[in-house]
Structure formats: structure tokens, C-alpha cells
Design an enzyme around this catalytic site. Structure first.
Site, PDB file in Angstrom:
ATOM      1  N   GLU A 122     -11.943 -74.336  -7.559  1.00  0.00           N
ATOM      2  CA  GLU A 122     -11.404 -73.703  -8.619  1.00  0.00           C
ATOM      3  C   GLU A 122     -12.110 -73.535 -10.278  1.00  0.00           C
ATOM      4  O   GLU A 122     -11.642 -75.104 -11.089  1.00  0.00           O
ATOM      5  CB  GLU A 122      -9.718 -73.719  -9.163  1.00  0.00           C
ATOM      6  CG  GLU A 122      -9.719 -71.875 -10.038  1.00  0.00           C
ATOM      7  CD  GLU A 122      -8.149 -72.450 -10.040  1.00  0.00           C
ATOM      8  OE1 GLU A 122      -7.550 -73.809 -10.035  1.00  0.00           O
ATOM      9  OE2 GLU A 122      -7.098 -71.584 -10.333  1.00  0.00           O
TER      10      GLU A 122
ATOM     11  N   HIS B 171      -9.385 -66.846 -13.806  1.00  0.00           N
ATOM     12  CA  HIS B 171      -9.615 -67.119 -14.763  1.00  0.00           C
ATOM     13  C   HIS B 171     -10.538 -66.592 -15.635  1.00  0.00           C
ATOM     14  O   HIS B 171     -11.319 -66.692 -16.019  1.00  0.00           O
ATOM     15  CB  HIS B 171      -9.512 -68.626 -14.562  1.00  0.00           C
ATOM     16  CG  HIS B 171      -8.616 -69.382 -14.402  1.00  0.00           C
ATOM     17  ND1 HIS B 171      -7.775 -69.979 -14.919  1.00  0.00           N
ATOM     18  CD2 HIS B 171      -8.138 -69.806 -13.588  1.00  0.00           C
ATOM     19  CE1 HIS B 171      -6.680 -71.060 -14.417  1.00  0.00           C
ATOM     20  NE2 HIS B 171      -7.215 -70.941 -13.921  1.00  0.00           N
TER      21      HIS B 171
ATOM     22  N   ASP C  61      -0.856 -73.430  -5.238  1.00  0.00           N
ATOM     23  CA  ASP C  61      -0.671 -74.046  -6.549  1.00  0.00           C
ATOM     24  C   ASP C  61      -0.153 -75.277  -6.571  1.00  0.00           C
ATOM     25  O   ASP C  61       0.089 -75.766  -7.283  1.00  0.00           O
ATOM     26  CB  ASP C  61      -0.674 -73.096  -7.289  1.00  0.00           C
ATOM     27  CG  ASP C  61      -2.054 -73.568  -8.647  1.00  0.00           C
ATOM     28  OD1 ASP C  61      -2.977 -74.013  -8.448  1.00  0.00           O
ATOM     29  OD2 ASP C  61      -1.178 -73.162  -9.924  1.00  0.00           O
TER      30      ASP C  61
HETATM   31 ZN   LIG Z   1      -5.746 -71.634 -11.640  1.00  0.00          ZN
END
Ligand SMILES: [Zn+2]
Length: 398
Positions: free
Chosen positions: A144, A211, A290
Site C-alpha cells: 500500500e 489514497h 486494515d
Molecule cells: Zn490506507
């Protein structure tokens, strides 16, 4: 504790029959049926009357049996963060912690970090998937970052976020080639050359937007280049407005994109989550945790992420300036949230936790369903949907 119920030595292969439960196969719900496991795979799903007498029975005592949960975004668990110490041992701690929450497959997630850290993370996952040093449940790696939009950094280290040049693509493709499992890359498509997306996809990476400030046009060209998903829908992306659809509008409107979502009641308002669930076609909204280090450990009250001191409490991880820093969520809790708060049918919530994530990483032909030939990755859930046992490739842990 792991107990082998399927010894590979000896002349006779042991066949295990899971009986007496409600079986959610991923396509239907079955009562009065049994699941046969042989040599780490589902050998058959049949009525209990048809179970061969030679099979070793295992009584599910009326519980639910579902495909084991597959979590595409696991930053940590069991008290450790993958970014802090990206080793095979860390992977083992994290996978063990999440297994107690019903997770039988996960992508270890390495958030924006230095290049040498990315290489160590890839090597750790390679070891975790090696026959000799195997960590049950590890399916691959999720990078990520670092090619994210500086305007949507979240808690990622802003100083390490950068555009993607040819050398970055070469490094990432090398890491994809090194990895034996799935590689998921979350990037901001508007900050990355389209050719980079194509190259990474050609090297087997699954590409997701995250993002990001990408608008629908950005997403459309990225899809043509190889983008298939969206990471933690709503969080750290351009929101949906009337005349500015943002990343959220683009993600919801395009049926081709799968979207992961953090269903902890903190990251996404239940009404927004319900709207997303109605907008996406079946199979395209899936659960991720997450999760951060404190998940599955004895409740530390803080941890550090880069330079930030993150406070843990009231069901969330939060930085001093009020940003959410990952979650305290586990996949079983996400399933219960979908069922109990959003009134999503149990069968569908289970698919969002297993079947759809398996398909998102192109493993829908072997994981995420209970069907003959599929890997025997399973979870047993009690009537309150609390995990009681898991099987990974037929090996039980309770
Ligand atoms: Zn993230």
C-alpha cells in the site's frame, strides 16, 4: 493448537467428514449436509446419509461452516506491525492472531516505507510461503504505497510518498517476480504512468486505486491499463459530490471495479456503507480489516507508526491530530457488523469476507467457496458468529 487430522504417512489417506452444521458454500446454504476433506482439499459436499462410513466424523454441533475469511489488508496483529519488523516470524505472529478471528488467508500489508523495507517485506512473504518455513494462511503481499497522492496520505509517511518512475516500476516488478503468492499494489492512478500499471499487471500484480484523488476519467483509463480494484472505499480518496463525483463516485458507478471497505463503524458511516452495498453489483464489495498490531493482542493502549504516537481505544486507533491509523477490526467482527448493523444477509456477509476477496486476487477458482477441489480453508462459527475453529488446507486449529 494445530492438530493434524489428515496424516500423510501410511497407506490410507484419512478422510474427514464435517457434519451436523449449517454449511454456507459461497453459493448456497445447506442443512443436513457434510463436507468431506481429503489431502487438504474439499473432496465433496453431500447429504449426511451419503458420507462414506470410512470417513472420520467431526461434529459441528449446529454451528455455521463457511469458507475461511480472506483479508486483503492486514498491517499487523498479535501485538506486531509488519512494517516495523518485516520478517517471516512477524508474518507468523500476525497470521496466527488473525486465524483466531476466522482468517485462513491474508495479504501481509506493507504500507509506504523505504525501498529496502519493501524488499525485506517481499522476502519475508516469500519465506512465509516456502514449503520449509511455511506460515499457514499467508497468500501474498499487499504494497500500500509509496506511489500515492500526497493530498491523501492518511497516516502514511509523507516524506516517502513519491511519483512512480521507471526504476520504481522495475523494482516493483522484481518484487512481484520474487513473490510466490499474490501481490496487490495500491497506488494513486493519477500519480502513476499508465504503462506502469500495465507492466505491473503483466507481472501478475493485482492493482487497486487508493489514497487517491482520481476522478472517474482517471479510473477509466487506469482500468483499461489493468486496474481492477479500489482500496478502502471512502477512506483517503476524493469524496463524491454532485458535480465532482470524485474517486468514490467513480468507484461506485463502475461495475468492473471491486471495492474493499472497512466495516468497523468508525471508518465508514453505516448509511454510506449501505449506499455502497446497494450501488455495487453482487461480488464487488468486499471486507478488509486494515488491522493494526493491537488486533488479537492483550490490549496495548498505544503504539507508534513512523513518528506518530497512536492511541488505542473505543474501537479505533487514532493519531494525536485525529486521523484514523488503521483499525482494531477483525474479519469476524466485520461480518457481524454487516449482519447485525446493516442487516445484510449472513450468506452475503460471508461471501464479502471470503468469496469476493478470493475472486479479487484471482483465486476464486480454488478459494472462497466450499466446493469439490477447492482448498479446505474453512471457518466454524457459533450461532453468535464467533469463530470456534478454522481449517487451513484441512489442518484444524481451535
Ligand atoms: Zn490506507
Amino acid at each position: 493448537m494445530i492438530m493434524s487430522r489428515n496424516p500423510t504417512s501410511g497407506d490410507r489417506v484419512n478422510v474427514l467428514a464435517l457434519t451436523g452444521g449449517i454449511i454456507h458454500t459461497g453459493t448456497e446454504t445447506l442443512h443436513g449436509h457434510a463436507v468431506l476433506i481429503e489431502d487438504g482439499r474439499v473432496a465433496g459436499v453431500m447429504t449426511e446419509a451419503d458420507v462414506p462410513p470410512s470417513a472420520t466424523p467431526h461434529d459441528l454441533a449446529g454451528d455455521h461452516l463457511a469458507p475461511g475469511f480472506i483479508d486483503l489488508q492486514v498491517n499487523g496483529g498479535g501485538g506486531v506491525l509488519f512494517n516495523d519488523t518485516p520478517t517471516c516470524e512477524t508474518a507468523r505472529q500476525i497470521a496466527n492472531a488473525h486465524r483466531s478471528f476466522g482468517v485462513t488467508g491474508l495479504l501481509l500489508t506493507y504500507i509506504t516505507g523505504p525501498a529496502d523495507g519493501m524488499a525485506r517485506a517481499a522476502e519475508a512473504v516469500r519465506q512465509a510461503m516456502d514449503e520449509e518455513t511455511r506460515v499457514p494462511g499467508v497468500l501474498g503481499i499487499h504494497f500500500e504505497g509509496p506511489h500515492l497522492n500526497p493530498e491523501r496520505t492518511g497516516v502514511h509517511d509523507r516524506t516517502l510518498i513519491r511519483p512512480c518512475n521507471d526504476a520504481d516500476v522495475a523494482k516493483l516488478t522484481h518484487l512481484c517476480d520474487l513473490a510466490t503468492g499474490c501481490t496487490l499494489v495500491t497506488l494513486a492512478p493519477e500519480c502513476v504512468p499508465l504503462a506502469a500499471i500495465t507492466t505491473l499487471a503483466q507481472h501478475g500484480a493485482v492493482i487497486a486505486a487508493g489514497h487517491t484523488m482520481a476522478e472517474p476519467d482517471d479510473l477509466a483509463v487506469a482500468i483499461d491499463a489493468g486496474l481492477t480494484g479500489v482500496t478502502h472505499l471512502f477512506n483517503a480518496m476524493a469524496p463524491m459530490g454532485s458535480r465532482a463525483p470524485g474517486t468514490v463516485g467513480g468507484a461506485l458507478a463502475d461495475d468492473r471495479l471491486w471495492c474493499s471497505i472497512i466495516a468497523d463503524g468508525h471508518h465508514v458511516h453505516p448509511a454510506s456503507m449501505a449506499a455502497a452495498w446497494r450501488a455495487k453489483p453482487a461480488g464487488k464489495l468486499l471486507l478488509v480489516s486494515d488491522a493494526m498490531g493491537p488486533v488479537g493482542s492483550t490490549a496495548p493502549t498505544s503504539f507508534t507508526l513512523g513518528d506518530a504516537a497512536v492511541q488505542v481505544g473505543e474501537g479505533r486507533c487514532i493519531t494525536p491530530d485525529g486521523r484514523l491509523a488503521g483499525s482494531l477490526l477483525s474479519m469476524d467482527a466485520a461480518v457481524r457488523y454487516c449482519v447485525n448493523t446493516l442487516n445484510i444477509e449472513l450468506d452475503e456477509a460471508l461471501r464479502m469476507a471470503a468469496t469476493y476477496p478470493a475472486r479479487a486476487i484471482n483465486q476464486g477458482d480454488r478459494r472462497g467457496e466450499i466446493a469439490p477441489g477447492f482448498v479446505a480453508d474453512l471457518v466454524q462459527l457459533d450461532p453468535a458468529l464467533i469463530p470456534k475453529a478454522t481449517w487451513i488446507a484441512g489442518q484444524i486449529s481451535m
